[in-house]
Motif scaffolding. Structure first.
Motif, PDB file in Angstrom:
ATOM      1  N   HIS A 147       0.813  -1.222   0.000  1.00  8.63           N
ATOM      2  CA  HIS A 147       0.000   0.000   0.000  1.00  8.63           C
ATOM      3  C   HIS A 147       0.846   1.271   0.000  1.00  8.63           C
ATOM      4  O   HIS A 147       1.797   1.403   0.757  1.00  8.63           O
ATOM      5  CB  HIS A 147      -0.922   0.010   1.222  1.00  8.63           C
ATOM      6  N   ILE A 148       0.444   2.217  -0.852  1.00 10.44           N
ATOM      7  CA  ILE A 148       1.043   3.554  -0.833  1.00 10.44           C
ATOM      8  C   ILE A 148      -0.053   4.612  -0.701  1.00 10.44           C
ATOM      9  O   ILE A 148      -1.205   4.388  -1.074  1.00 10.44           O
ATOM     10  CB  ILE A 148       1.875   3.853  -2.095  1.00 10.44           C
ATOM     11  N   SER A 149       0.329   5.747  -0.152  1.00 12.05           N
ATOM     12  CA  SER A 149      -0.482   6.951  -0.186  1.00 12.05           C
ATOM     13  C   SER A 149       0.302   7.996  -0.967  1.00 12.05           C
ATOM     14  O   SER A 149       1.514   7.861  -1.169  1.00 12.05           O
ATOM     15  CB  SER A 149      -0.791   7.443   1.233  1.00 12.05           C
ATOM     16  N   LEU A 150      -0.384   9.046  -1.407  1.00 10.90           N
ATOM     17  CA  LEU A 150       0.258  10.075  -2.226  1.00 10.90           C
ATOM     18  C   LEU A 150      -0.003  11.440  -1.610  1.00 10.90           C
ATOM     19  O   LEU A 150      -1.146  11.778  -1.289  1.00 10.90           O
ATOM     20  CB  LEU A 150      -0.287  10.040  -3.657  1.00 10.90           C
ATOM     21  N   TYR A 151       1.071  12.231  -1.457  1.00  9.80           N
ATOM     22  CA  TYR A 151       0.950  13.565  -0.870  1.00  9.80           C
ATOM     23  C   TYR A 151       1.230  14.623  -1.931  1.00  9.80           C
ATOM     24  O   TYR A 151       2.231  14.553  -2.652  1.00  9.80           O
ATOM     25  CB  TYR A 151       1.920  13.723   0.303  1.00  9.80           C
ATOM     26  N   HIS A 152       0.319  15.584  -2.016  1.00 14.81           N
ATOM     27  CA  HIS A 152       0.417  16.679  -2.978  1.00 14.81           C
ATOM     28  C   HIS A 152       0.733  17.955  -2.192  1.00 14.81           C
ATOM     29  O   HIS A 152      -0.183  18.601  -1.668  1.00 14.81           O
ATOM     30  CB  HIS A 152      -0.922  16.808  -3.717  1.00 14.81           C
ATOM     31  N   PRO A 153       2.026  18.320  -2.082  1.00 17.26           N
ATOM     32  CA  PRO A 153       2.408  19.441  -1.221  1.00 17.26           C
ATOM     33  C   PRO A 153       1.761  20.768  -1.612  1.00 17.26           C
ATOM     34  O   PRO A 153       1.427  21.581  -0.736  1.00 17.26           O
ATOM     35  CB  PRO A 153       3.935  19.515  -1.390  1.00 17.26           C
ATOM     36  N   LYS A 154       1.596  20.992  -2.899  1.00 13.86           N
ATOM     37  CA  LYS A 154       1.075  22.281  -3.367  1.00 13.86           C
ATOM     38  C   LYS A 154      -0.291  22.595  -2.764  1.00 13.86           C
ATOM     39  O   LYS A 154      -0.582  23.738  -2.390  1.00 13.86           O
ATOM     40  CB  LYS A 154       0.988  22.264  -4.897  1.00 13.86           C
ATOM     41  N   SER A 155      -1.135  21.565  -2.624  1.00 13.45           N
ATOM     42  CA  SER A 155      -2.475  21.759  -2.047  1.00 13.45           C
ATOM     43  C   SER A 155      -2.592  21.197  -0.632  1.00 13.45           C
ATOM     44  O   SER A 155      -3.669  21.249  -0.038  1.00 13.45           O
ATOM     45  CB  SER A 155      -3.527  21.097  -2.940  1.00 13.45           C
ATOM     46  N   LYS A 156      -1.486  20.630  -0.130  1.00 11.15           N
ATOM     47  CA  LYS A 156      -1.471  19.986   1.196  1.00 11.15           C
ATOM     48  C   LYS A 156      -2.546  18.902   1.291  1.00 11.15           C
ATOM     49  O   LYS A 156      -3.231  18.749   2.296  1.00 11.15           O
ATOM     50  CB  LYS A 156      -1.649  21.027   2.311  1.00 11.15           C
ATOM     51  N   THR A 157      -2.654  18.135   0.195  1.00  9.25           N
ATOM     52  CA  THR A 157      -3.675  17.084   0.095  1.00  9.25           C
ATOM     53  C   THR A 157      -3.034  15.705   0.112  1.00  9.25           C
ATOM     54  O   THR A 157      -2.027  15.472  -0.577  1.00  9.25           O
ATOM     55  CB  THR A 157      -4.480  17.248  -1.209  1.00  9.25           C
ATOM     56  N   LEU A 158      -3.627  14.802   0.883  1.00  9.94           N
ATOM     57  CA  LEU A 158      -3.210  13.406   0.903  1.00  9.94           C
ATOM     58  C   LEU A 158      -4.251  12.550   0.199  1.00  9.94           C
ATOM     59  O   LEU A 158      -5.450  12.644   0.502  1.00  9.94           O
ATOM     60  CB  LEU A 158      -3.059  12.917   2.349  1.00  9.94           C
ATOM     61  N   ILE A 159      -3.811  11.736  -0.742  1.00 13.81           N
ATOM     62  CA  ILE A 159      -4.636  10.672  -1.303  1.00 13.81           C
ATOM     63  C   ILE A 159      -4.298   9.431  -0.493  1.00 13.81           C
ATOM     64  O   ILE A 159      -3.207   8.878  -0.615  1.00 13.81           O
ATOM     65  CB  ILE A 159      -4.333  10.459  -2.803  1.00 13.81           C
TER      66      ILE A 159
END
Length: 224
Positions: A147-159
């Motif tokens: 399992h992986i999660s994905l972090y989008h720093p620009k919007s501070k959003t975690l998938i």
């Protein structure tokens, strides 16, 4: 989309034997790529085409699919999407998920072989990908070994995939019924405290924006 790069939930309202089944996949885009994160259960090609069109992206613009983990409700429509795109879609997944997705070994929970789909790029913890303005790969095992999660720093959003769930906008732990190694899964949640997360897209439950840090800490400590 007006923005040159971004991220949004990608809601799939599906049907399982006459029962509604909704998941929140995710969509990332930039000037070069349109990236889908997870694909729902088998048979969703038409729905995904429609949802892409509703987001102002024709199916032909879809260039990459990132798989958070091997469970069938995440990889189910992957083979038909790749087939329909006639080789134009690149598949990315954690290196430990590769043999499962490629149909080489049985899925951990279903004990069946998945319809083989080639994984073009093997991901590892800490990988930084340029898509959608930049995303970081966080290895979050426990729900599955890959399992992986994905972090989008620009919007501070975690998938979050299934590393977290939510209910009525409240961030919740992974579902224990489907999480074989809950202690490891909670260790994975603790890793997420290192990131400045304001929004979480949970596959089961939807988007959370309230008390994220507090809830992550509670969940990691087994208090939620």
């Amino acid at each position: 989309m007006a923005d040159q790069a971004g991220i949004q939930p990608f809601i799939l309202d599906m049907d399982v034997n006459g029962n509604p089944f909704t998941v929140h996949a995710a969509l990332l885009w930039d000037e070069q790529d349109v990236i889908l994160v997870d694909t729902g259960i088998p048979g969703q090609l038409g729905l995904i085409r429609d949802q892409l069109a509703a987001a102002s992206f024709p199916f032909e613009k879809l260039t990459k699919i990132i798989i958070t983990h091997q469970d069938m409700d995440h990889i189910g429509s992957l083979p038909e999407l790749v087939s329909a795109a006639e080789g134009q879609i690149e598949v990315l997944a954690h290196e430990l998920g590769k043999p499962y997705i490629q149909g080489e070994v049985p899925l951990v929970k279903r004990k069946i072989l998945a319809t083989p789909t080639k994984v073009d790029v093997s991901l590892q913890d800490g990988d930084e990908l340029p898509f959608g303005g930049g995303i970081q790969v966080i290895y979050t095992p426990g729900h599955t070994p890959d399992h992986i999660s994905l972090y989008h720093p620009k919007s501070k959003t975690l998938i979050s995939g299934d590393a977290l769930t939510s209910q009525d906008g409240v961030l919740m732990p992974p579902n224990p019924q489907f999480t074989p190694d809950m202690p490891l899964a909670l260790e994975s949640v603790a890793k997420l405290l290192d990131y400045d997360i304001e929004t979480v897209i949970t596959y089961h439950g939807g988007v959370c924006t309230d008390n994220i840090k507090e809830r992550l800490a509670q969940i990691a400590q087994g208090q939620a």
